[in-house]
Every structure is written in structure tokens, then in C-alpha cells.
Design an enzyme around this catalytic site. Structure first.
Site, PDB file in Angstrom:
ATOM      1  N   GLU A 177       5.453   3.004  -3.354  1.00 42.24           N
ATOM      2  CA  GLU A 177       4.218   3.788  -3.189  1.00 42.24           C
ATOM      3  C   GLU A 177       3.855   3.868  -1.714  1.00 42.24           C
ATOM      4  OE1 GLU A 177       1.882   5.557  -4.415  1.00 42.24           O
ATOM      5  OE2 GLU A 177       1.707   5.289  -6.576  1.00 42.24           O
ATOM      6  N   ARG A 206      -7.822  -3.417 -10.140  1.00 39.17           N
ATOM      7  CA  ARG A 206      -7.112  -3.628  -8.877  1.00 39.17           C
ATOM      8  C   ARG A 206      -7.255  -2.416  -7.965  1.00 39.17           C
ATOM      9  NH1 ARG A 206      -2.595  -0.504  -8.575  1.00 39.17           N
ATOM     10  NH2 ARG A 206      -1.463   0.136 -10.456  1.00 39.17           N
ATOM     11  N   ASN A 263      -5.795   0.619  -5.651  1.00 37.22           N
ATOM     12  CA  ASN A 263      -4.671   1.539  -5.800  1.00 37.22           C
ATOM     13  C   ASN A 263      -4.531   2.336  -4.507  1.00 37.22           C
ATOM     14  OD1 ASN A 263      -2.541   2.237  -7.635  1.00 37.22           O
ATOM     15  ND2 ASN A 263      -3.481   4.247  -7.910  1.00 37.22           N
ATOM     16  N   ASP A 307      -4.753  -1.741 -17.150  1.00 40.86           N
ATOM     17  CA  ASP A 307      -4.302  -1.025 -18.352  1.00 40.86           C
ATOM     18  C   ASP A 307      -4.614   0.467 -18.298  1.00 40.86           C
ATOM     19  OD1 ASP A 307      -7.031  -0.946 -18.758  1.00 40.86           O
ATOM     20  OD2 ASP A 307      -7.011  -2.015 -20.670  1.00 40.86           O
ATOM     21  N   ASN A 365      -5.917   8.125  -6.843  1.00 43.62           N
ATOM     22  CA  ASN A 365      -4.624   8.267  -6.186  1.00 43.62           C
ATOM     23  C   ASN A 365      -4.732   9.013  -4.863  1.00 43.62           C
ATOM     24  OD1 ASN A 365      -2.017   7.146  -6.788  1.00 43.62           O
ATOM     25  ND2 ASN A 365      -2.310   7.817  -8.895  1.00 43.62           N
ATOM     26  N   ASP A 420       0.016  12.452  -8.313  1.00 43.15           N
ATOM     27  CA  ASP A 420      -0.052  11.077  -7.822  1.00 43.15           C
ATOM     28  C   ASP A 420      -0.430  11.117  -6.341  1.00 43.15           C
ATOM     29  OD1 ASP A 420       0.485   8.304  -7.271  1.00 43.15           O
ATOM     30  OD2 ASP A 420       1.900   8.235  -8.917  1.00 43.15           O
TER      31      ASP A 420
END
Length: 287
Positions: A17, A100, A102, A120, A148, A197
Site C-alpha cells: 500500500e 485502525r 488506513n 472487519d 482510502n 482504493d
């Protein structure tokens, strides 16, 4: 227009990433997110790896020198550009272990933005934050799902953002004093072609979007019209960044999460393409 991509590395990442090119670093860095590692590509094509914690979500150069890493629930600062330089924590941003950090990025003024998501991927559990002068995080967008890609138009007046679960790239107006406003759809991705993304904006204002489960990168012109596609031999395409001495190569990260490597042996590799346009220097963080 269809553009081919080629591999730069072996499939070395579980979940590659966040590629970032900085001339100060002498090249490209990206993250193997769920391994908690920052990776660096050297001039000979070799890769160095630095473990920073249980998760490494974002890496960006700092205006003052050094770099910032968004870890699982904290921001880590280095005062040196050296990959292995000591890192200091700015403190835990929240205590919920099920959420978390990202993707993220910086605005033209150096303010650092960071998104979050539930492990999740539960709907609405994430947020999009901006770090204040003391590095405290303030919510810009609540109730996002998978925060994202984030980047700005060449003149700095527009910001592009993807919450993957929406299937859209949105655009905001931006001013240094007012921040982000006027959120509206910019481009909608057909679910059969994947989900948006990471993203980056080129010097002409085109928006390049990595398509998770889509095996491709799409370029949308400044009006939101699809005008170029980069195809890849792996489906989980995660993020993009321009690099090279002329910022004329597009680096593309990919993921091997839950992938059958017999079917997609290159999943987790770093790819690159020559898109025929140049990128812009990375916006550094004033942290």
C-alpha cells in the site's frame, strides 16, 4: 487508452500500500501494511524493509526533514530521512483496538490527514481526521467505512477522496483557511470493475485510481471522464504514485491477502507503468 504495467519487484508484500516518491529519500517507499513494515526501493531494484509496529498505514516526508508513519492507532515521527532512524510516538489517537489507521496524505499547507476503518470493515466505523498543530486529530468526515485515497488538484483548489465502500471518488473544494467543503461525486466505479482504493493526481489534473478487486488502474480526466486504463495480472490493486527522476513513471502497489498465488503469482509485487504524463512532487507533512 490501455496501458500495460510491468513488475518492479517480486511478490514481496502481503498487503502492499501507499507508495510515495521523494527525491530526499532517493526513491520510492511504500508499506506492507498488515506486516507493519515500511519498504524502500533502492536504485538497483533491491528492497529494504523497516518494521515499525503491528501495522504501517501511511508514510510521508516531513517539511522539516525526516518522515511520519501512521501506525495502528498512533503517528510516529522520525527526524531523519534514513529509513532506519529512530521513531517517536505522538501518542495513541484512540483506544478502540478494533479500529485502525488506513490511508492518508497531506494538503498543500502541510496538514496531515489520516483515515481509519474497522478491522472487519464494518460500515460507518471509520473516520477521516486532520492533525492539528499539536498533532491532535480532529474529525473531518465521520462514519466512513474504508477511508482510502486522498490527493489534490495541481492548483490546490480541489481534493479527491475515496471511501472504498461507496464505490465513488468524491471531490471537495479546498481553501487554506476553510479546509474541505462541498463534497460531491467525481467518478463512480462500476462494481464489476472493482472498487476505488488509493489515488494520485497528475500534473494535468487527471486522477489515477487503483481498483481493488479490479485488476486495473483508471485515469479520470478533470471532468471525471474515464480516459485511460492500466491493466495488471493481479486483482487486488491498492495504490498508485508517480516517481522516477522526471516523475513520469506510475508505481502501483498490490495485495496478496486471501489470494491464490497459483492463480495470481505476482500478487503483492510492486508494478510500474509509463502513462505518458508526469506527476507532481509529494505534499510533505508539517508535523
Amino acid at each position: 487508452m490501455t496501458i500495460a504495467a510491468s513488475t518492479v519487484t517480486d511478490p514481496i508484500a502481503e498487503h502492499g500500500e501507499g507508495p510515495v516518491w521523494s527525491s530526499r529519500w532517493g526513491g520510492l517507499r511504500w508499506v506492507d501494511m498488515l506486516a507493519g513494515d515500511v519498504l524502500a526501493l533502492d536504485a538497483g531494484g533491491g528492497v529494504r524493509r523497516r518494521h515499525v509496529g503491528s501495522l504501517a498505514a501511511v508514510v510521508r516526508p516531513r517539511v522539516s526533514g525526516g518522515y511520519v508513519v501512521a501506525a495502528e492507532r498512533e503517528l510516529l515521527l522520525s527526524g531523519s530521512d534514513d529509513l532506519d532512524a529512530p521513531l517517536s510516538s505522538l501518542g495513541e489517537a484512540w483506544s478502540d483496538p478494533s479500529v485502525r489507521m488506513n490511508e492518508g496524505g497531506c494538503d498543500p499547507g502541510g496538514r496531515f490527514y489520516i483515515g481509519s476503518m474497522a478491522y472487519d470493515a464494518a460500515p460507518g466505523r471509520g473516520s477521516f481526521y486532520v492533525a492539528g498543530p499539536g498533532a491532535e486529530l480532529s474529525v473531518v468526515l465521520p462514519e466512513v467505512t474504508i477511508s482510502n485515497g486522498f490527493d489534490f488538484s495541481p492548483d490546490g483548489s480541489l481534493a479527491y477522496y475515496a471511501d472504498t465502500a461507496t464505490g465513488r471518488v468524491d471531490v471537495f473544494d479546498y481553501t487554506p483557511d476553510g479546509g474541505l467543503s462541498g463534497r460531491r461525486p467525481f467518478a463512480v466505479v462500476d462494481p464489476d470493475q472493482g472498487a476505488p482504493d488509493g489515488l494520485t493526481v497528475d500534473a494535468e489534473g487527471g486522477v489515477w485510481v487503483a481498483l481493488w478487486q479490479g485488476g486495473a488502474v483508471h485515469r479520470y480526466d478533470a471532468g471525471g471522464r474515464l480516459d485511460a486504463v492500466i491493466t495488471l495480472p493481479v486483482r487486488k490493486v491498492t495504490a498508485v504514485a508517480f516517481g522516477g527522476d522526471g516523475l513520469d513513471r506510475l508505481f502501483i502497489t498490490t495485495s496478496a491477502l486471501d489470494v491464490d498465488r497459483a492463480e495470481q503469482p505476482a500478487a503483492g509485487a510492486l508494478f510500474a507503468a509509463d502513462p505518458g504524463v508526469r506527476g507532481r512532487p509529494v505534499l510533505p507533512a508539517a508535523l
